[in-house]
Scaffold this active site. Structure first.
Site, PDB file in Angstrom:
ATOM      1  N   VAL A   4      -5.252  -5.106   6.395  1.00  0.00           N
ATOM      2  CA  VAL A   4      -6.258  -6.022   6.928  1.00  0.00           C
ATOM      3  C   VAL A   4      -6.331  -7.269   6.047  1.00  0.00           C
ATOM      4  CG1 VAL A   4      -8.743  -6.321   7.340  1.00  0.00           C
ATOM      5  CG2 VAL A   4      -7.643  -4.150   7.922  1.00  0.00           C
ATOM      6  N   GLY A   6      -7.884  -8.867   1.058  1.00  0.00           N
ATOM      7  CA  GLY A   6      -7.082  -7.995   1.902  1.00  0.00           C
ATOM      8  C   GLY A   6      -7.172  -6.575   1.414  1.00  0.00           C
ATOM      9  N   LYS A   7      -6.750  -5.635   2.199  1.00  0.00           N
ATOM     10  CA  LYS A   7      -6.697  -4.240   1.759  1.00  0.00           C
ATOM     11  C   LYS A   7      -5.787  -3.487   2.716  1.00  0.00           C
ATOM     12  CE  LYS A   7      -8.716  -1.676  -1.490  1.00  0.00           C
ATOM     13  NZ  LYS A   7      -9.216  -2.101  -2.801  1.00  0.00           N
ATOM     14  N   GLY A   8      -5.223  -2.403   2.220  1.00  0.00           N
ATOM     15  CA  GLY A   8      -4.363  -1.593   3.078  1.00  0.00           C
ATOM     16  C   GLY A   8      -4.570  -0.133   2.779  1.00  0.00           C
TER      17      GLY A   8
END
Ligand code: NAD
Length: 424
Positions: free
Chosen positions: A68, A113-115
């Site tokens: 994201v 962001g992050k995943g």
């Protein structure tokens, strides 16, 4: 015409709803940027990928992966990758948004962001984990790049996974791109000082807060929950500056010694026995008693939602510096405010890790590496400036440091958004 609400989360928004509530709370303080706050409630892009891998037994297993980008107004998306069986889209969206806030609060030129992958990594062999990491990196490769999106470690990922991610991305583009991830091994362009950076940042911001209320570090008493990466580094640095670590709690129990616990010695015990329980140079303490131990500093450095309505009123510390992400519930925050406990919020207190990640990225671009002393001095400067800016806003507007940190961060993000304008 009104904006359309997001539909892809369905009714149960989960952690994302907490973030949206947090935005609503700071809107009254955003002045001329308030009308732009809606943009914070909408992630820029959300990617859901299928991650199929060959298991060692020859069968194929399928996992759900996410990446994201919450907001990139101030720079490329930056944020970790989490492997956990309970990862959800809502959680990844919220974590990405908190990275937007953290990066802006500290003044790093990044968006958020992050995943994550919904997987229990403990059930996979090293070979399976490598295939999982490489396929995931390939699938989210359309978003990655050292000037677009730079992942880093998070829960259950570390240097090893970052090395695989860097290699996979580099193989796909046909050249070595060290700056596409941070938290890499030193041999692949990682940074000195990264390992202790978060704990060091906890110390630096706690000390900055202590100066404001005239509390000396030397001779002060510190209690810590969590003696992992963040907790043990913070404990060592407080100890090195003359503070006394008098109580430590981890997943195995709580230990207490009014005369002080040597964190270097305790590390040896933890390495051998897997936790603080049974440490011979301290007394055991029932877990609930930890919170009531009289001390100047309390450092939660384990899990989220640890300081709650149940224990907040028993806390005697003057300063809480949040090493963990989200350790204090909003209800507990209100109690602590009433009691006059100064809370240094996670978005600045634990930002040392992403700050040194930023240094790693800069060093990778230049292929020129700094000494550990340079890294630590720059880290201290960045975090002290961040703390000071948040402190000023908190004084001017008479609001807690957490709200002030959100005001500073959201204002910076929305200012960038306003200056860039709306394309097309
Ligand atoms: P870690 O796994 O190295 O250590 C976690 C510690 O918490 C261990 O000592 C463990 O025993 C303790 N713990 C686990 N369950 C517990 C329980 N029920 N009660 C008491 N203690 C318990 O993790 P870490 O990297 O030190 O991260 C700790 C926190 O800091 C997390 O919230 C993480 O998101 C946050 N954080 C970490 C970094 C980083 O650079 N590592 C950066 C920013 C924020």
């Amino acid at each position: 015409m009104k904006s359309e609400p997001l539909s892809y989360l369905g009714k149960d928004g989960g952690p994302w709803e907490i973030f949206v509530e947090q935005v609503d709370r700071v809107v009254p303080y955003l002045g001329r940027y308030a009308p732009l706050a809606e943009s914070l409630k909408r992630p820029k892009r959300v990617l859901i990928v299928d991650v199929p891998i060959h298991l060692d037994d020859g069968t194929v297993a399928y996992f759900e992966g996410y990446r994201v980008h919450h907001n990139t107004a101030r720079g490329p998306a930056k944020g970790g990758v989490r492997y956990h069986p309970e990862v959800t889209l809502s959680e990844v969206m919220a974590l990405a948004a908190w990275m937007t806030i953290k990066n802006a609060a500290v003044g790093l030129p990044y968006g958020g962001g992050k995943g994550g992958i919904r997987v229990d990594p403990k059930k996979l062999s090293p070979g399976e984990l490598e295939r999982l990491t490489r396929r995931y990196t390939s699938e989210i490769g359309i978003l990655l790049g050292s000037d677009r999106d730079i992942p880093a470690p998070d829960v259950n990922t570390g240097e090893r996974e970052m090395a695989w991610m860097m290699d996979t991305f580099s193989m796909n583009v046909g050249r070595t791109v060290p700056g596409v991830v941070t938290g890499k091994p030193i041999a692949l362009g990682g940074s000195l000082g990264r390992r202790d950076a978060t704990g060091r940042g906890v110390f630096v911001t706690a000390r900055a807060a202590a100066e404001k209320i005239g509390l000396p570090i030397e001779g002060s008493r510190v209690i810590l929950q969590g003696f992992g990466n963040v907790g043990n580094a913070a404990a060592r640095i407080f100890h090195d500056h003359g503070a006394r670590i008098i109580a430590i709690q981890d997943h195995t129990g709580t230990i207490y010694n009014e005369a002080g616990i040597d964190p270097y010695d305790l590390l040896k015990h933890v390495a051998e026995f897997g936790g603080v329980r049974g440490y011979p140079k301290a007394e055991p303490l029932p877990n609930p008693e930890f919170w009531a131990v009289p001390a100047e500093f309390l450092i939660p450095a384990a899990l989220e939602k640890q300081i709650t309505e149940q224990n907040a009123w028993r806390i005697q510390a003057k300063i809480i510096a949040e090493g963990a992400n989200g350790p204090t519930t909003p209800a507990a925050d209100d109690i602590l405010l009433e009691k006059g406990v100064l809370v240094v919020p996670d978005v600045i207190a634990n930002a040392g890790g992403v700050t040194v990640s930023y240094f790693e990225w800069v060093q990778d671009f230049n292929s020129y590496f700094w000494t550990e002393e340079e890294i630590n001095a720059r880290l201290e400067r960045v975090l002290r400036n961040a703390f000071e800016a948040v402190w000023q806003v908190s004084q001017e507007k008479k609001i807690p440091l957490r709200t002030a940190a959100y005001v500073v961060a959201a204002t910076r993000v929305l200012e960038a958004r306003a200056l860039r304008g709306l394309y097309p």
